[in-house]
Design a protein around this motif. Structure first.
Motif, mmCIF file in Angstrom:
data_model
loop_
_atom_site.group_PDB
_atom_site.id
_atom_site.type_symbol
_atom_site.label_atom_id
_atom_site.label_comp_id
_atom_site.label_asym_id
_atom_site.label_seq_id
_atom_site.Cartn_x
_atom_site.Cartn_y
_atom_site.Cartn_z
ATOM 1 N N PRO A 1 -6.427 4.004 -12.195
ATOM 2 C CA PRO A 1 -5.769 5.162 -12.801
ATOM 3 C C PRO A 1 -5.450 6.306 -11.834
ATOM 4 O O PRO A 1 -4.367 6.889 -11.926
ATOM 5 C CB PRO A 1 -6.764 5.611 -13.876
ATOM 6 N N ASN A 2 -6.377 6.639 -10.948
ATOM 7 C CA ASN A 2 -6.081 7.785 -10.080
ATOM 8 C C ASN A 2 -6.397 7.546 -8.610
ATOM 9 O O ASN A 2 -6.574 8.497 -7.848
ATOM 10 C CB ASN A 2 -6.814 9.043 -10.579
ATOM 11 N N GLN A 3 -6.477 6.292 -8.214
ATOM 12 C CA GLN A 3 -6.674 5.967 -6.806
ATOM 13 C C GLN A 3 -5.578 5.015 -6.342
ATOM 14 O O GLN A 3 -5.004 4.283 -7.138
ATOM 15 C CB GLN A 3 -8.058 5.358 -6.577
ATOM 16 N N GLY A 4 -5.283 5.042 -5.047
ATOM 17 C CA GLY A 4 -4.185 4.253 -4.507
ATOM 18 C C GLY A 4 -4.595 2.844 -4.135
ATOM 19 O O GLY A 4 -4.536 2.472 -2.957
ATOM 20 N N ARG A 5 -4.988 2.057 -5.129
ATOM 21 C CA ARG A 5 -5.470 0.697 -4.885
ATOM 22 C C ARG A 5 -5.472 -0.081 -6.188
ATOM 23 O O ARG A 5 -5.266 0.489 -7.268
ATOM 24 C CB ARG A 5 -6.892 0.737 -4.317
ATOM 25 N N VAL A 6 -5.737 -1.388 -6.080
ATOM 26 C CA VAL A 6 -5.938 -2.203 -7.281
ATOM 27 C C VAL A 6 -7.400 -2.075 -7.714
ATOM 28 O O VAL A 6 -8.240 -1.561 -6.975
ATOM 29 C CB VAL A 6 -5.594 -3.686 -7.020
ATOM 30 N N TYR B 1 0.837 -1.201 0.000
ATOM 31 C CA TYR B 1 0.000 0.000 0.000
ATOM 32 C C TYR B 1 0.873 1.254 0.000
ATOM 33 O O TYR B 1 0.602 2.219 -0.732
ATOM 34 C CB TYR B 1 -0.934 -0.008 1.203
ATOM 35 N N ASP B 2 1.933 1.245 0.809
ATOM 36 C CA ASP B 2 2.848 2.391 0.838
ATOM 37 C C ASP B 2 3.530 2.581 -0.516
ATOM 38 O O ASP B 2 3.752 3.709 -0.958
ATOM 39 C CB ASP B 2 3.908 2.190 1.930
ATOM 40 N N ARG B 3 3.851 1.479 -1.177
ATOM 41 C CA ARG B 3 4.461 1.578 -2.507
ATOM 42 C C ARG B 3 3.483 2.178 -3.510
ATOM 43 O O ARG B 3 3.831 3.069 -4.294
ATOM 44 C CB ARG B 3 4.919 0.195 -2.975
ATOM 45 N N VAL B 4 2.253 1.675 -3.490
ATOM 46 C CA VAL B 4 1.249 2.153 -4.436
ATOM 47 C C VAL B 4 0.999 3.647 -4.259
ATOM 48 O O VAL B 4 0.790 4.377 -5.240
ATOM 49 C CB VAL B 4 -0.064 1.356 -4.264
ATOM 50 N N GLN B 5 1.045 4.121 -3.022
ATOM 51 C CA GLN B 5 0.812 5.540 -2.755
ATOM 52 C C GLN B 5 1.850 6.428 -3.434
ATOM 53 O O GLN B 5 1.599 7.608 -3.677
ATOM 54 C CB GLN B 5 0.825 5.795 -1.249
ATOM 55 N N GLN B 6 2.999 5.869 -3.729
ATOM 56 C CA GLN B 6 4.072 6.668 -4.333
ATOM 57 C C GLN B 6 4.178 6.502 -5.853
ATOM 58 O O GLN B 6 5.038 7.111 -6.477
ATOM 59 C CB GLN B 6 5.404 6.326 -3.669
ATOM 60 N N ILE B 7 3.320 5.669 -6.447
ATOM 61 C CA ILE B 7 3.289 5.551 -7.901
ATOM 62 C C ILE B 7 2.592 6.799 -8.460
ATOM 63 O O ILE B 7 1.457 7.084 -8.076
ATOM 64 C CB ILE B 7 2.551 4.279 -8.352
ATOM 65 N N PRO B 8 3.239 7.553 -9.329
ATOM 66 C CA PRO B 8 2.616 8.784 -9.839
ATOM 67 C C PRO B 8 1.280 8.526 -10.522
ATOM 68 O O PRO B 8 1.050 7.453 -11.078
ATOM 69 C CB PRO B 8 3.650 9.305 -10.856
ATOM 70 N N ILE B 9 0.416 9.506 -10.437
ATOM 71 C CA ILE B 9 -0.875 9.414 -11.122
ATOM 72 C C ILE B 9 -0.700 10.002 -12.514
ATOM 73 O O ILE B 9 -0.879 11.209 -12.741
ATOM 74 C CB ILE B 9 -1.977 10.139 -10.334
ATOM 75 N N LYS B 10 -0.305 9.156 -13.425
ATOM 76 C CA LYS B 10 -0.100 9.568 -14.810
ATOM 77 C C LYS B 10 -0.133 8.333 -15.693
ATOM 78 O O LYS B 10 0.041 7.202 -15.207
ATOM 79 C CB LYS B 10 1.227 10.302 -14.974
ATOM 80 N N LYS B 11 -0.346 8.539 -16.965
ATOM 81 C CA LYS B 11 -0.389 7.437 -17.912
ATOM 82 C C LYS B 11 0.965 6.741 -17.988
ATOM 83 O O LYS B 11 2.003 7.382 -18.099
ATOM 84 C CB LYS B 11 -0.783 7.959 -19.290
ATOM 85 N N GLY B 12 0.952 5.416 -17.887
ATOM 86 C CA GLY B 12 2.172 4.639 -18.003
ATOM 87 C C GLY B 12 3.001 4.550 -16.746
ATOM 88 O O GLY B 12 4.102 3.991 -16.764
ATOM 89 N N ALA B 13 2.493 5.055 -15.623
ATOM 90 C CA ALA B 13 3.273 5.040 -14.386
ATOM 91 C C ALA B 13 3.428 3.621 -13.845
ATOM 92 O O ALA B 13 2.522 2.795 -13.947
ATOM 93 C CB ALA B 13 2.611 5.928 -13.344
ATOM 94 N N ASN B 14 4.573 3.352 -13.258
ATOM 95 C CA ASN B 14 4.850 2.062 -12.635
ATOM 96 C C ASN B 14 6.061 2.199 -11.723
ATOM 97 O O ASN B 14 6.482 3.331 -11.423
ATOM 98 C CB ASN B 14 5.090 0.976 -13.703
#
Length: 249
Positions: A152-157, A64-77
């Motif tokens: 796409p723009n939320q911190g979850r699967v 969850y902490d990792r996902v929170q730091q994935i940028p909200i943009k197309k192609g982010a990973n």
């Protein structure tokens, strides 16, 4: 529309976030009766008008902490996280000029398995989907370690319901069992529009209604189905899915 939910959403039945605004939203929210679905006789869903299974797999705290730091943009990973750079041949490598970042648990922000997945060539670990992209596949697992399944723009699967919509399941379908089994039910299913098209084609073939005036390739045994209901149900199943987005904002 589907309301925003967090990493943990404990309720199997919730209210919609508002009235449908697109053709897809209006279609996917039709009742069983309006969808001409006779697969369960005349049964109606007791939660009709409610949103079912809009629940994501709950990630552990580290993920969850990792996902929170994935940028909200197309192609982010995970490649967008500090300390990772893309070298020759699209292969990831550690950036020697950036000190490795660690989570509160003491584990690294960027796990080794993400760096080594498919020999460092894959952008899938902790990847975000995007609104204008086609989802490669609806998988049976919701872990983000080696697949693109972040909202796409939320911190979850993606939730069970969002996956179900990608498979063409009308909203009145309800999944049963533990969370992981619900994802398996959706991921292993034949997409509903595909199943309807196959059923419709089978019904036409059974009645000899094939294109160009050709006879049916084979005749099903009399015990296969109820002839009196075949025509009506085959035609009912021809309702198509209109074009439109598959994941709601």
């Amino acid at each position: 529309i589907c309301p925003r939910v967090d990493n943990y959403q404990p309720h199997e039945v919730i209210e919609y976030g508002g009235q449908p605004k697109t053709d897809f939203q209006r279609y996917i929210r039709l009742s069983r009766k309006d969808m001409l679905d006779y697969s369960f006789g005349d049964a109606t869903c007791p939660e009709e008008g409610k949103l079912l299974d809009h629940q994501p797999l709950r990630l552990n705290q580290d993920d969850y902490d990792r996902v929170q730091q994935i940028p909200i943009k197309k192609g982010a990973n995970f490649r967008d996280l500090p300390g990772v750079k893309v070298g020759a041949n699209n292969i990831v490598e550690w950036d020697p000029e950036v000190e490795r970042v660690y989570l509160k648990s003491g584990k690294p922000l960027v796990p080794d398995y993400a760096m080594s997945f498919i020999k460092g060539r894959s952008p899938k670990p902790f990847g975000r989907l995007w609104w204008d992209e086609t989802v490669p596949t609806v998988v049976t697992r919701a872990e983000p370690h080696n697949q693109i399944i972040l909202h796409p723009n939320q911190g979850r699967v993606l939730t069970v319901r969002e996956n179900a919509r990608l498979q063409g399941f009308p909203d009145y379908y309800r999944m049963y069992g533990p969370m992981k089994e619900k994802y398996i039910q959706v991921g292993n299913a034949v997409a509903v529009p595909v199943a309807r098209a196959l059923g419709y084609s089978l019904g036409r073939a059974y009645q000899g209604e094939v294109d160009a005036g050709y006879d049916a390739l084979f005749v099903l045994p009399d015990s296969f189905t109820n002839i009196g209901q075949t025509g009506a149900r085959a035609r009912a199943s021809s309702v198509g899915t209109p074009a439109g987005e598959v994941v709601e904002q």
